[in-house]
Every structure is written in C-alpha cells, then in structure tokens.
Design a protein around this motif. Structure first.
Motif, PDB file in Angstrom:
ATOM      1  N   SER A 136       0.819  -1.215   0.000  1.00 26.04           N
ATOM      2  CA  SER A 136       0.000   0.000   0.000  1.00 26.04           C
ATOM      3  C   SER A 136       0.853   1.266   0.000  1.00 26.04           C
ATOM      4  CB  SER A 136      -0.904   0.011   1.236  1.00 26.04           C
ATOM      5  OG  SER A 136      -0.101   0.008   2.406  1.00 26.04           O
ATOM      6  N   ARG A 137       2.175   1.101  -0.119  1.00 25.89           N
ATOM      7  CA  ARG A 137       3.090   2.250  -0.044  1.00 25.89           C
ATOM      8  C   ARG A 137       3.588   2.638  -1.436  1.00 25.89           C
ATOM      9  NH1 ARG A 137       4.668   4.367   5.037  1.00 25.89           N
ATOM     10  NH2 ARG A 137       6.395   5.074   3.782  1.00 25.89           N
ATOM     11  N   TYR A 138       3.575   3.937  -1.716  1.00 28.55           N
ATOM     12  CA  TYR A 138       4.205   4.345  -2.970  1.00 28.55           C
ATOM     13  C   TYR A 138       5.684   4.565  -2.685  1.00 28.55           C
ATOM     14  CZ  TYR A 138       4.792   9.430  -2.315  1.00 28.55           C
ATOM     15  OH  TYR A 138       5.202  10.663  -1.904  1.00 28.55           O
ATOM     16  N   VAL A 139       6.497   4.198  -3.634  1.00 26.07           N
ATOM     17  CA  VAL A 139       7.939   4.174  -3.450  1.00 26.07           C
ATOM     18  C   VAL A 139       8.584   5.242  -4.329  1.00 26.07           C
ATOM     19  CG1 VAL A 139      10.000   2.741  -3.714  1.00 26.07           C
ATOM     20  CG2 VAL A 139       7.855   1.703  -2.962  1.00 26.07           C
ATOM     21  N   GLU A 140       9.444   6.046  -3.713  1.00 22.91           N
ATOM     22  CA  GLU A 140      10.197   7.044  -4.459  1.00 22.91           C
ATOM     23  C   GLU A 140      11.550   6.454  -4.842  1.00 22.91           C
ATOM     24  OE1 GLU A 140       9.610  11.385  -3.015  1.00 22.91           O
ATOM     25  OE2 GLU A 140       9.724  10.096  -1.236  1.00 22.91           O
ATOM     26  N   LEU A 141      12.009   6.783  -6.034  1.00 20.71           N
ATOM     27  CA  LEU A 141      13.303   6.323  -6.522  1.00 20.71           C
ATOM     28  C   LEU A 141      14.201   7.522  -6.777  1.00 20.71           C
ATOM     29  CD1 LEU A 141      12.089   3.691  -9.156  1.00 20.71           C
ATOM     30  CD2 LEU A 141      12.758   3.293  -6.777  1.00 20.71           C
ATOM     31  N   PHE A 142      15.475   7.369  -6.428  1.00 24.23           N
ATOM     32  CA  PHE A 142      16.462   8.416  -6.624  1.00 24.23           C
ATOM     33  C   PHE A 142      17.758   7.801  -7.153  1.00 24.23           C
ATOM     34  CE2 PHE A 142      13.795   9.632  -3.074  1.00 24.23           C
ATOM     35  CZ  PHE A 142      13.439  10.946  -3.379  1.00 24.23           C
ATOM     36  N   PRO A 143      18.448   8.505  -8.049  1.00 18.92           N
ATOM     37  CA  PRO A 143      19.784   8.036  -8.421  1.00 18.92           C
ATOM     38  C   PRO A 143      20.668   8.052  -7.176  1.00 18.92           C
ATOM     39  CG  PRO A 143      19.059   9.831  -9.848  1.00 18.92           C
ATOM     40  CD  PRO A 143      18.080   9.730  -8.737  1.00 18.92           C
ATOM     41  N   SER A 144      21.534   7.080  -7.056  1.00 16.65           N
ATOM     42  CA  SER A 144      22.437   7.011  -5.910  1.00 16.65           C
ATOM     43  C   SER A 144      23.845   6.731  -6.404  1.00 16.65           C
ATOM     44  CB  SER A 144      21.960   5.927  -4.935  1.00 16.65           C
ATOM     45  OG  SER A 144      22.722   5.970  -3.747  1.00 16.65           O
ATOM     46  N   THR A 145      24.742   6.553  -5.474  1.00 12.67           N
ATOM     47  CA  THR A 145      26.141   6.281  -5.828  1.00 12.67           C
ATOM     48  C   THR A 145      26.608   5.042  -5.070  1.00 12.67           C
ATOM     49  OG1 THR A 145      26.995   7.600  -4.007  1.00 12.67           O
ATOM     50  CG2 THR A 145      26.621   8.746  -6.107  1.00 12.67           C
ATOM     51  N   PRO A 146      27.646   4.389  -5.573  1.00 11.50           N
ATOM     52  CA  PRO A 146      28.186   3.247  -4.823  1.00 11.50           C
ATOM     53  C   PRO A 146      28.607   3.645  -3.409  1.00 11.50           C
ATOM     54  CG  PRO A 146      29.065   3.271  -7.049  1.00 11.50           C
ATOM     55  CD  PRO A 146      28.294   4.553  -6.874  1.00 11.50           C
ATOM     56  N   ASP A 147      29.139   4.868  -3.258  1.00 14.01           N
ATOM     57  CA  ASP A 147      29.579   5.335  -1.948  1.00 14.01           C
ATOM     58  C   ASP A 147      28.407   5.466  -0.976  1.00 14.01           C
ATOM     59  OD1 ASP A 147      31.666   6.245  -0.198  1.00 14.01           O
ATOM     60  OD2 ASP A 147      30.825   8.261  -0.425  1.00 14.01           O
ATOM     61  N   GLU A 148      27.306   6.047  -1.433  1.00 10.61           N
ATOM     62  CA  GLU A 148      26.126   6.195  -0.574  1.00 10.61           C
ATOM     63  C   GLU A 148      25.569   4.821  -0.185  1.00 10.61           C
ATOM     64  OE1 GLU A 148      21.768   8.440  -0.404  1.00 10.61           O
ATOM     65  OE2 GLU A 148      22.758   8.201  -2.341  1.00 10.61           O
ATOM     66  N   ALA A 149      25.519   3.903  -1.138  1.00 11.79           N
ATOM     67  CA  ALA A 149      25.018   2.556  -0.857  1.00 11.79           C
ATOM     68  C   ALA A 149      25.917   1.832   0.134  1.00 11.79           C
ATOM     69  CB  ALA A 149      24.899   1.757  -2.163  1.00 11.79           C
ATOM     70  N   ARG A 150      27.232   1.987  -0.031  1.00 17.54           N
ATOM     71  CA  ARG A 150      28.189   1.354   0.887  1.00 17.54           C
ATOM     72  C   ARG A 150      28.029   1.908   2.305  1.00 17.54           C
ATOM     73  NH1 ARG A 150      31.855   1.190  -2.954  1.00 17.54           N
ATOM     74  NH2 ARG A 150      32.547   3.316  -2.580  1.00 17.54           N
ATOM     75  N   ARG A 151      27.867   3.235   2.413  1.00 18.52           N
ATOM     76  CA  ARG A 151      27.687   3.844   3.740  1.00 18.52           C
ATOM     77  C   ARG A 151      26.421   3.310   4.404  1.00 18.52           C
ATOM     78  NH1 ARG A 151      28.752   9.021   1.312  1.00 18.52           N
ATOM     79  NH2 ARG A 151      26.599   9.564   1.788  1.00 18.52           N
ATOM     80  N   ALA A 152      25.341   3.191   3.659  1.00 15.47           N
ATOM     81  CA  ALA A 152      24.086   2.676   4.224  1.00 15.47           C
ATOM     82  C   ALA A 152      24.257   1.227   4.655  1.00 15.47           C
ATOM     83  CB  ALA A 152      22.963   2.792   3.195  1.00 15.47           C
ATOM     84  N   GLU A 153      24.967   0.451   3.845  1.00 22.05           N
ATOM     85  CA  GLU A 153      25.189  -0.956   4.172  1.00 22.05           C
ATOM     86  C   GLU A 153      26.034  -1.078   5.441  1.00 22.05           C
ATOM     87  OE1 GLU A 153      26.379  -5.030   1.768  1.00 22.05           O
ATOM     88  OE2 GLU A 153      26.515  -3.095   0.765  1.00 22.05           O
ATOM     89  N   SER A 154      27.059  -0.250   5.579  1.00 16.31           N
ATOM     90  CA  SER A 154      27.915  -0.359   6.773  1.00 16.31           C
ATOM     91  C   SER A 154      27.167   0.128   8.010  1.00 16.31           C
ATOM     92  CB  SER A 154      29.212   0.415   6.582  1.00 16.31           C
ATOM     93  OG  SER A 154      28.978   1.793   6.533  1.00 16.31           O
ATOM     94  N   ARG A 155      26.280   1.120   7.885  1.00 19.29           N
ATOM     95  CA  ARG A 155      25.462   1.557   9.030  1.00 19.29           C
ATOM     96  C   ARG A 155      24.526   0.437   9.473  1.00 19.29           C
ATOM     97  NH1 ARG A 155      25.031   6.705   6.402  1.00 19.29           N
ATOM     98  NH2 ARG A 155      23.103   6.046   5.432  1.00 19.29           N
ATOM     99  N   SER A 156      24.018  -0.332   8.528  1.00 20.73           N
ATOM    100  CA  SER A 156      23.079  -1.418   8.849  1.00 20.73           C
ATOM    101  C   SER A 156      23.766  -2.551   9.601  1.00 20.73           C
ATOM    102  CB  SER A 156      22.444  -1.959   7.583  1.00 20.73           C
ATOM    103  OG  SER A 156      21.617  -0.977   6.995  1.00 20.73           O
TER     104      SER A 156
END
Length: 158
Positions: A136-156
């Motif tokens: 039931s949720r609409y999802v927003e998409l944004f261009p990202s970077t490998p660096d941003e994805a890596r930072r999110a993964e390491s925070r998790s």
C-alpha cells in the motif's frame, strides 16, 4: 573537502529531526537560495530588478540528475524483503546480490533500499517505476552512488 565533510552528516540529527544531505549542482543551490529569499518576502512589490528564479522542484526533474547503476528506494513498507524488490523491478536487469535493504542499528528497517542494476542506462530506465507501489506504499526512486550505498550498508551492520 567541506562537501565531503557535509555529506558525512547525512541522516544525522539536528535537534529532534534527522537531516538528509545530498550532492547537488551549484545552480540547484542558487535556485533554492533565491526561492527561499522570495518565500521569506524579501522581494517586495517595489523591487524593480530581475525577479529571482522560480522555486525549483527538488528532484522532480530526475532526468537532469547524474545516474550510476544504483538507485535508492525510499518509502518502502518496513516489512519489505528482497524478493518483493526483485518483483517490483521484474522488467529490468538488476543484480540480486546487490540489493541492500537498509536497517537501523537495532535491526529495524528504515524503509529504504539500494538496488544495483546491470548498467546506469538500465537504472535510468527503471526510474519509470518512481512513485509506483509496493503493497500500500508508494515508493520514491532516486539516483544514488556506490559510496552512498556502501555507507548505508555499513550503518546497517553496526
């Protein structure tokens, strides 16, 4: 150096609110400042110079953004799992092993995920799914970077 320092503040708290920090183009910054000045009422009816630029639509003109092979998803149901993301992007070539559902340090989902596609062009094509729904949720998409994805993964993982 200051930009990199500022980007490290992404998703940190300011008072009781968290703040997201994005890289942008210089003109986007100028447009935002001009729009804020206009909004604050500094330009009155007696102002005879050039009017300030119109309020820019933040990230609504996503074709103008620079793309990599990674998209950030925001607004996901907290219960989302990788197979649901694969199904959401079923018409696109993505790398299943490179889907990362972001979590807080306590293990709870943040409602965000990072998805790597076969190419930057494929990621840009997948942007056609922006504001479509999962559950039931609409999802927003944004261009990202490998660096941003890596930072999110390491925070998790913390």
């Amino acid at each position: 150096m200051q930009v990199e320092f500022a980007l490290q503040r992404d998703r940190q708290s300011m008072g009781r609110r968290y703040v997201e920090v994005f890289r942008c183009k210089r003109q986007d910054y100028y447009n935002a400042v001009a729009a804020e000045i206009n909004y604050e009422g500094i330009y009155d009816n007696d102002y005879h110079g050039s009017p300030p630029p119109a309020r820019s639509k933040r990230f609504s003109d996503k074709d103008q953004l620079e793309y990599t092979e990674i998209l950030k998803m925001r607004g996901l149901p907290f219960s989302v799992k990788k197979p649901e993301i694969v199904e959401f992007f079923q018409d696109f070539k993505l790398i299943e092993e490179r889907i990362h559902v972001a979590c807080r340090p306590d293990g709870k989902a943040t409602g965000e995920a990072y998805v790597e596609f076969a190419s930057a062009e494929e990621a840009k094509r997948a942007m056609g799914k922006d504001k479509m729904t999962i559950g039931s949720r609409y999802v927003e998409l944004f261009p990202s970077t490998p660096d941003e994805a890596r930072r999110a993964e390491s925070r998790s993982r913390q």
